[in-house]
Write a protein that holds these residues in place. Structure first.
Motif, PDB file in Angstrom:
ATOM      1  N   ASP A 793       0.814  -1.022  -0.087  1.00 34.96           N
ATOM      2  CA  ASP A 793       0.199  -0.026  -0.040  1.00 34.96           C
ATOM      3  C   ASP A 793       0.967   1.274  -0.112  1.00 34.96           C
ATOM      4  O   ASP A 793       1.976   1.336   0.435  1.00 34.96           O
ATOM      5  N   PRO A 794       0.588   2.251  -0.458  1.00 30.98           N
ATOM      6  CA  PRO A 794       1.053   3.651  -0.699  1.00 30.98           C
ATOM      7  C   PRO A 794       1.704   4.036   0.656  1.00 30.98           C
ATOM      8  O   PRO A 794       0.989   3.910   1.728  1.00 30.98           O
ATOM      9  N   GLY A 795       2.888   4.510   0.843  1.00 36.36           N
ATOM     10  CA  GLY A 795       3.540   4.756   2.125  1.00 36.36           C
ATOM     11  C   GLY A 795       4.103   3.859   3.089  1.00 36.36           C
ATOM     12  O   GLY A 795       4.374   3.951   4.216  1.00 36.36           O
ATOM     13  N   GLU A 796       3.749   2.610   2.606  1.00 35.94           N
ATOM     14  CA  GLU A 796       4.029   1.269   3.761  1.00 35.94           C
ATOM     15  C   GLU A 796       5.217   0.332   2.776  1.00 35.94           C
ATOM     16  O   GLU A 796       5.439   0.413   1.535  1.00 35.94           O
ATOM     17  N   ASN A 797       5.705  -0.233   3.834  1.00 41.40           N
ATOM     18  CA  ASN A 797       6.858  -1.507   3.161  1.00 41.40           C
ATOM     19  C   ASN A 797       5.869  -2.278   2.173  1.00 41.40           C
ATOM     20  O   ASN A 797       4.793  -2.595   2.468  1.00 41.40           O
ATOM     21  N   GLU A 798       6.766  -2.739   1.156  1.00 39.73           N
ATOM     22  CA  GLU A 798       6.179  -3.550   0.193  1.00 39.73           C
ATOM     23  C   GLU A 798       6.459  -5.025   0.568  1.00 39.73           C
ATOM     24  O   GLU A 798       7.590  -5.505   1.215  1.00 39.73           O
ATOM     25  N   PHE A 799       5.623  -5.851   0.282  1.00 41.71           N
ATOM     26  CA  PHE A 799       5.792  -7.196   0.589  1.00 41.71           C
ATOM     27  C   PHE A 799       6.455  -8.017  -0.769  1.00 41.71           C
ATOM     28  O   PHE A 799       5.993  -7.846  -1.774  1.00 41.71           O
ATOM     29  N   THR A 800       7.001  -8.947  -0.367  1.00 42.90           N
ATOM     30  CA  THR A 800       7.804  -9.550  -1.330  1.00 42.90           C
ATOM     31  C   THR A 800       7.147 -11.111  -1.448  1.00 42.90           C
ATOM     32  O   THR A 800       7.730 -11.815  -2.056  1.00 42.90           O
ATOM     33  N   GLY A 801       6.663 -11.500  -0.276  1.00 40.70           N
ATOM     34  CA  GLY A 801       6.235 -12.944  -0.367  1.00 40.70           C
ATOM     35  C   GLY A 801       4.563 -13.233  -0.613  1.00 40.70           C
ATOM     36  O   GLY A 801       4.180 -14.123  -0.472  1.00 40.70           O
ATOM     37  N   THR A 802       4.305 -12.099  -1.205  1.00 41.13           N
ATOM     38  CA  THR A 802       2.756 -12.507  -1.907  1.00 41.13           C
ATOM     39  C   THR A 802       2.691 -13.463  -2.859  1.00 41.13           C
ATOM     40  O   THR A 802       1.627 -14.287  -3.052  1.00 41.13           O
ATOM     41  N   PHE A 803       3.758 -13.858  -3.775  1.00 38.58           N
ATOM     42  CA  PHE A 803       3.667 -14.581  -4.740  1.00 38.58           C
ATOM     43  C   PHE A 803       4.983 -15.529  -4.833  1.00 38.58           C
ATOM     44  O   PHE A 803       5.970 -14.687  -5.289  1.00 38.58           O
ATOM     45  N   LEU A 804       5.153 -16.583  -4.433  1.00 39.73           N
ATOM     46  CA  LEU A 804       6.179 -17.405  -4.273  1.00 39.73           C
ATOM     47  C   LEU A 804       6.159 -18.614  -4.898  1.00 39.73           C
ATOM     48  O   LEU A 804       5.012 -19.419  -5.102  1.00 39.73           O
ATOM     49  N   SER A 805       7.166 -18.973  -5.706  1.00 38.93           N
ATOM     50  CA  SER A 805       7.187 -20.250  -6.535  1.00 38.93           C
ATOM     51  C   SER A 805       8.625 -20.788  -6.471  1.00 38.93           C
ATOM     52  O   SER A 805       9.584 -20.209  -6.347  1.00 38.93           O
ATOM     53  N   ALA A 806       8.369 -22.186  -6.210  1.00 43.64           N
ATOM     54  CA  ALA A 806       9.498 -23.223  -5.986  1.00 43.64           C
ATOM     55  C   ALA A 806       9.622 -24.510  -6.727  1.00 43.64           C
ATOM     56  O   ALA A 806       8.777 -24.908  -6.965  1.00 43.64           O
ATOM     57  N   LYS A 807      10.671 -24.617  -7.401  1.00 42.67           N
ATOM     58  CA  LYS A 807      10.839 -26.183  -7.923  1.00 42.67           C
ATOM     59  C   LYS A 807      10.936 -26.981  -6.526  1.00 42.67           C
ATOM     60  O   LYS A 807      11.875 -26.789  -5.690  1.00 42.67           O
ATOM     61  N   TYR A 808      10.341 -28.114  -6.974  1.00 45.20           N
ATOM     62  CA  TYR A 808      10.556 -29.436  -5.803  1.00 45.20           C
ATOM     63  C   TYR A 808      10.265 -30.548  -6.487  1.00 45.20           C
ATOM     64  O   TYR A 808       9.341 -30.949  -7.090  1.00 45.20           O
ATOM     65  N   GLY A 809      11.487 -31.183  -6.327  1.00 46.22           N
ATOM     66  CA  GLY A 809      11.736 -32.646  -7.378  1.00 46.22           C
ATOM     67  C   GLY A 809      11.580 -31.893  -8.634  1.00 46.22           C
ATOM     68  O   GLY A 809      12.191 -30.927  -9.319  1.00 46.22           O
ATOM     69  N   LYS A 810      10.601 -32.765  -9.463  1.00 46.48           N
ATOM     70  CA  LYS A 810      10.545 -32.470 -10.670  1.00 46.48           C
ATOM     71  C   LYS A 810       9.393 -31.563 -11.113  1.00 46.48           C
ATOM     72  O   LYS A 810       9.087 -30.959 -12.386  1.00 46.48           O
ATOM     73  N   GLY A 811       8.692 -31.082 -10.131  1.00 47.95           N
ATOM     74  CA  GLY A 811       7.598 -30.256 -10.055  1.00 47.95           C
ATOM     75  C   GLY A 811       7.531 -28.855  -9.738  1.00 47.95           C
ATOM     76  O   GLY A 811       8.914 -28.324  -9.255  1.00 47.95           O
ATOM     77  N   THR A 812       6.288 -28.121  -9.633  1.00 50.89           N
ATOM     78  CA  THR A 812       6.473 -26.664  -9.247  1.00 50.89           C
ATOM     79  C   THR A 812       5.259 -26.467  -7.819  1.00 50.89           C
ATOM     80  O   THR A 812       4.398 -26.996  -8.205  1.00 50.89           O
ATOM     81  N   TYR A 813       5.792 -25.912  -6.998  1.00 51.51           N
ATOM     82  CA  TYR A 813       4.922 -25.152  -5.964  1.00 51.51           C
ATOM     83  C   TYR A 813       4.602 -23.855  -5.906  1.00 51.51           C
ATOM     84  O   TYR A 813       5.736 -23.053  -5.724  1.00 51.51           O
ATOM     85  N   THR A 814       3.485 -23.317  -6.059  1.00 50.99           N
ATOM     86  CA  THR A 814       3.348 -21.942  -5.848  1.00 50.99           C
ATOM     87  C   THR A 814       2.239 -21.602  -4.736  1.00 50.99           C
ATOM     88  O   THR A 814       1.113 -21.924  -4.777  1.00 50.99           O
ATOM     89  N   TYR A 815       2.618 -20.438  -4.171  1.00 54.66           N
ATOM     90  CA  TYR A 815       2.013 -20.048  -3.110  1.00 54.66           C
ATOM     91  C   TYR A 815       1.613 -18.494  -3.338  1.00 54.66           C
ATOM     92  O   TYR A 815       2.397 -17.837  -3.568  1.00 54.66           O
ATOM     93  N   SER A 816       0.347 -18.214  -3.452  1.00 52.46           N
ATOM     94  CA  SER A 816      -0.049 -16.963  -3.858  1.00 52.46           C
ATOM     95  C   SER A 816      -1.140 -16.309  -2.908  1.00 52.46           C
ATOM     96  O   SER A 816      -2.210 -17.105  -2.452  1.00 52.46           O
ATOM     97  N   SER A 817      -0.961 -15.182  -2.434  1.00 51.55           N
ATOM     98  CA  SER A 817      -1.950 -14.339  -1.513  1.00 51.55           C
ATOM     99  C   SER A 817      -2.701 -13.331  -2.518  1.00 51.55           C
ATOM    100  O   SER A 817      -3.344 -12.498  -1.642  1.00 51.55           O
ATOM    101  N   LEU A 818      -2.653 -13.273  -3.592  1.00 50.02           N
ATOM    102  CA  LEU A 818      -3.367 -12.559  -4.330  1.00 50.02           C
ATOM    103  C   LEU A 818      -4.954 -12.971  -4.219  1.00 50.02           C
ATOM    104  O   LEU A 818      -4.837 -14.085  -4.150  1.00 50.02           O
ATOM    105  N   VAL A 819      -5.679 -11.936  -4.259  1.00 51.86           N
ATOM    106  CA  VAL A 819      -7.025 -12.383  -4.130  1.00 51.86           C
ATOM    107  C   VAL A 819      -7.975 -12.650  -5.370  1.00 51.86           C
ATOM    108  O   VAL A 819      -8.737 -12.050  -5.969  1.00 51.86           O
ATOM    109  N   TRP A 820      -7.293 -13.790  -5.730  1.00 49.76           N
ATOM    110  CA  TRP A 820      -7.962 -14.339  -7.039  1.00 49.76           C
ATOM    111  C   TRP A 820      -9.242 -14.762  -7.080  1.00 49.76           C
ATOM    112  O   TRP A 820      -9.921 -14.220  -7.902  1.00 49.76           O
ATOM    113  N   TYR A 821      -9.951 -15.000  -5.924  1.00 51.55           N
ATOM    114  CA  TYR A 821     -11.219 -15.347  -6.015  1.00 51.55           C
ATOM    115  C   TYR A 821     -12.210 -14.244  -6.049  1.00 51.55           C
ATOM    116  O   TYR A 821     -13.442 -14.349  -6.256  1.00 51.55           O
ATOM    117  N   ARG A 822     -11.732 -12.969  -5.949  1.00 54.10           N
ATOM    118  CA  ARG A 822     -12.266 -11.779  -6.117  1.00 54.10           C
ATOM    119  C   ARG A 822     -12.282 -11.229  -7.352  1.00 54.10           C
ATOM    120  O   ARG A 822     -13.241 -10.964  -8.243  1.00 54.10           O
TER     121      ARG A 822
END
Length: 843
Positions: A793-822
């Motif tokens: 938000d304006p005037g506040e520290n920015e988050f860098t953990g909102t959208f995270l993705s990592a390789k795990y073995g042969k696949g990919t794990y993605t965690y997202s706090s974006l409000v997709w459901y809206r």
């Protein structure tokens, strides 16, 4: 709470154990049936005091339920709950309704909750799409008041205070940084209103309408046991109710089911604390009660009045009313004796009011006395019906009407007491322009024990009647007049469920919102229109679609015939856009034409056991968002829904092969058949099979699968180790979200496939989002994750953990706090393009 005590809240036993109306759910309007000695006490307790209190909040479920129960049920204080909006921006834990439909549910829940605590409820929001809207989380009272319209909200609050004239006002929240901006906004305007409601220069138009200024006596703010003025003993156990005020308050909170409210509390001492903020009377550092220094009884009122010239007679009458109220209480629990004392007091209240009007008192004193006497008369009328066991009902033949229809409505009165009631009249009230004709006698000389009198009215709805508005007052009510012990009384009755004027033909389009892929502009858009006949008998209609200029639809029209009311039929259309369609928003409207009249609305039926049946009437439209979208062929997704979103439906519309995974699928099926598995928001908290099966999900990733996890709260049973590399959610939750939907987003990994395949994500894709960016962002995460974006938000520290993705073995794990459901149901192009990329990894 011990099991036996919890049961006692629902089934009181023996003499003090008639079932309490506070605890029995039934239909709306009479949601808690009037039952026996408990409700008799609830009706007569308010006769002992002339004091009043108001609690202000922002959303349904903001009320201080324990304190409201203590004030209203325990002390009999005339208690008000003023709630700003309808909770449209919240989440829904019992269904998929969001937005206005959720606001209707939450309003009904609030109404039922208020009945449990016997609280008078008012909302500042007056209608669907009102300016005072729950637009989502806000960190600032200034932003909230700007969006609501500060003058609109403030004028309505001042109007409520001047109308209801509370002695004590208590905002539910403090104005502090850790609090929701909506809560802070209500605090700000409530604190300001303490003085302004008494100032004739503030909204003087209200005074021209007949309102008077009002000086609240005291304003309290929430506090703690280390710094307070008043300690409220909400843990006190009330023998008549068979519960403490905390427990009674929680009974009301359990009605907020869409928000998952309500807890079970054990018996035992507990207190709520408040700090005096402003006062117009003399005060003490520590007070025994909110009403120290304020007239609380008729005897106190008599003392105040006696100091005025020529008020001796009025003071004597007020003292007589004090004696009357004492005699009513002394007669409890003997119904006939209580009824006699109530009617004696009602006669004295009416005489006192007449004498006050004629007395040479100051205008301010006269207005105050008449208001308090009017409140007492209303309370006495309710107490009369309770003491006489008078059961009144309004029963329409149908609660679903259409303009121009004629129906029948029966008003009845039943005498369940052993005292004969005289001069009974049954009057049906209808809106202006409606007609009501009694088909039989509406007056009866007397009504004896176990007897019923009734009158049926023929009611005609005008041809231009407005469609149902869920926040409006009931369209049909009745006034039942009668006399007992020589004194007239009256009770007001409403139907047990909503009576609604609905479209003659209710139209629902499926889908109701969809994407038009401008990469394939000539792909047809299949549209199914489901039509329900609300006419009182057989009917015919031609169904058509109104499409944008240059578009085509087949068939041009579809005739439908209905043999009876309530019958539902569907017709399929195919819509095609023009070959030159541009990215934009488009609307398709369904129309039913019959006898030269058009229906262009749908009636969404909202029905849950705890709130009964109501309706959301809205235009019968299909929203189409046209934009470029690449979707891989044959993409197969397994979706694990928590019940809080419908993203799976939109993925299906986009051409994705989506399977909703059951518990058995998650626990034992071959997960490798899915290119991607998506967990809906808060799924770990509401799909109990997920945590025991989490190792299977991680193994799916390790073997080459693509797992997408949407946001969770810690209370959703989220643990950092559920992810392949730990992810810890930030707390307090209020500080770990981005509420500005227009906030700048910086892509930290521009070369990542999520921003490139199959759709190229640009800065434009972060535009036109709604309500929020993200919620419940992680505070810590493993170094293995790629931080995809930075946002705040304006005037506040920015988050860098909102959208995270990592390789795990042969696949990919993605965690997202974006409000997709809206965003996705709102057809936000960038959100849809990005979500398709997210579920297309490795394709």
């Amino acid at each position: 709470m011990k099991k036996g005590t919890f049961s006692k809240l629902y089934t009181l036993t023996a003499a003090a154990a008639l079932v309490s109306s506070l605890l029995l759910p039934a239909a709306p309007g009479t949601a808690y049936a009037d039952r026996g000695v408990v409700d008799l006490w609830k009706a007569i307790k308010p006769l002992t005091t002339i004091a009043s209190a108001m609690n202000t909040g922002a959303h349904p479920d903001d009320e201080h339920s324990s304190v409201l129960a203590y004030l209203s049920l325990g002390k009999g204080v005339n208690t008000f709950s003023i709630i700003a909006n309808r909770g449209e921006g919240g989440q829904n834990e019992i269904g998929s309704e969001l937005g206005n439909a959720l606001g209707i549910i939450r309003t009904r829940e609030l109404q039922e909750a208020s009945k449990i605590t016997n609280v008078h409820l008012e909302n500042l929001s007056e209608k669907i799409n009102d300016p005072i809207f729950d637009f989502g989380f806000s960190k600032s009272p200034d932003e909230t008041l700007a969006k609501w319209g500060e003058q609109v909200a403030y004028e309505r609050l001042i109007r409520k205070i001047r109308t209801l004239r509370p002695d004590v006002v208590i905002p539910a929240f403090l104005n502090e940084n850790s609090t929701h901006g909506h809560h802070r906004a209500i605090n700000v305007i409530t604190v300001r209103a303490f003085k302004d409601a008494a100032d004739p220069t503030i909204f003087p138009e209200q005074l021209k309408e007949g309102l008077s200024t009002w000086q609240v006596k005291k304003l309290y703010l929430p506090a703690n046991e280390k710094d307070y003025t008043v300690s409220v003993p909400v843990g006190t156990y009330d023998e008549i109710y068979g519960a403490s005020y905390v427990q009674l308050g929680e009974e009301s909170r359990f009605m907020h089911k869409s928000q998952g409210m309500g807890r079970i509390y054990d018996e035992g001492p507990s207190n709520s604390y408040y700090k005096l903020d402003q006062a117009a009377v003399s005060i003490k550092e520590k007070e025994s009660d909110f009403f120290d220094g304020i007239a609380y009884s008729f005897a106190d009122l008599a003392k105040e009045v006696s100091g005025q010239a020529g008020a001796g007679g009025i003071a004597a009458e007020l003292k007589k009313l004090q004696k009357d109220s004492d005699e009513v209480i002394a007669a409890y629990p003997h119904f006939a004796d209580v009824a006699k004392e109530v009617h004696d007091m009602l006669a004295d209240v009416q005489k006192t009011a007449s004498d006050v009007k004629a007395a040479k008192l100051s205008a301010e004193t006269k207005t105050d006395l008449l208001y308090r006497l009017n409140v007492k008369a209303d309370q006495l009328n309710k107490a009369s019906a309770e003491a006489l066991s008078l059961v009144t009902k309004v029963k329409p033949d149908t609660g679903e009407l259409v303009a121009g229809q004629t129906t029948k409505v029966t008003v009845s009165a039943y005498n369940g007491g052993h005292e004969t009631i005289a001069n009974v009249s049954l009057k049906l009230n209808v809106p202006k322009g409606w007609q009501a004709k009694a088909l039989s006698n509406a007056s009866f000389a007397q009504l004896g024990y176990n007897q019923t009198v009734k009158t049926t009215y023929e009611v005609t709805v005008p041809a231009n009647a407005a469609l149902f508005a869920p926040y409006a007052a009931p369209s049909l009510t009745a006034d039942i007049g009668y006399s007992f012990a020589g004194q007239a009384a009256q009770v007001h009755a409403t139907p047990s469920d909503a009576v609604a004027v609905l479209p003659a033909f209710s139209l629902a389009l499926s889908p109701s919102a969809t994407v038009l892929n401008t990469l394939k502009p000539q792909d047809p858009v299949p549209v199914k229109v489901t039509v329900k006949n609300y006419n009182p008998g057989p009917a015919q209609a031609d169904i058509t679609l109104n499409v944008p200029d240059g578009w085509s639809v087949e068939p041009k029209a579809a005739p439908l015939s209905f043999s009876a009311k309530g019958e539902t039929k569907s017709v399929a259309f195919t819509v095609k856009a023009s070959a030159t369609v541009k990215p934009n928003k488009y609307t398709v409207t369904a129309i039913a034409t019959s006898n030269g009249k058009e229906s262009r609305h749908g009636a969404q039926v909202i029905r849950y056991p705890h709130i009964g049946t109501t309706y959301f009437v809205q235009p019968a439209e299909l929203a189409i968002q046209a934009f470029d979208l690449a979707v891989p062929e044959g993409l197969k997704v397994g979706y694990v829904s928590s019940g809080f979103d419908n993203i799976d439906q939109y993925l299906q519309q986009l051409g994705v092969n989506v399977t909703n995974l059951t518990a058995k699928d998650i626990e034992s099926s071959d997960l490798s058949q899915y290119d991607t598995i998506v967990l809906g928001i808060r799924a770990y908290g509401f799909r109990p099979e997920l945590i025991p099966s989490n190792a299977r999900l991680l193994k799916y990733v390790e073997n080459g699968g693509n797992l997408v996890v949407q946001y969770h709260k810690p209370e959703d049973k989220w643990k950092p180790e559920l992810a392949p590399y730990p992810i810890k959610i930030g707390e307090p939750l209020i500080q770990w979200r981005v509420t500005d939907e227009n906030s700048k987003v910086t892509v930290l990994a521009p070369d990542h496939p999520l921003f490139n395949t199959p759709n190229k994500i640009t800065e434009a894709d972060w535009g036109n989002w709604i309500q929020d960016r993200s919620a419940y962002n992680p505070a810590q995460w493993g170094k293995e994750y790629i931080e995809l974006i930075s946002n705040g938000d304006p005037g506040e520290n920015e988050f860098t953990g909102t959208f995270l993705s990592a390789k795990y073995g042969k696949g990919t794990y993605t965690y997202s706090s974006l409000v997709w459901y809206r965003e996705i149901p709102a057809l936000v192009p960038g959100a849809i393009r990005l979500f398709v990329n997210m579920v297309s990894l490795h394709q």
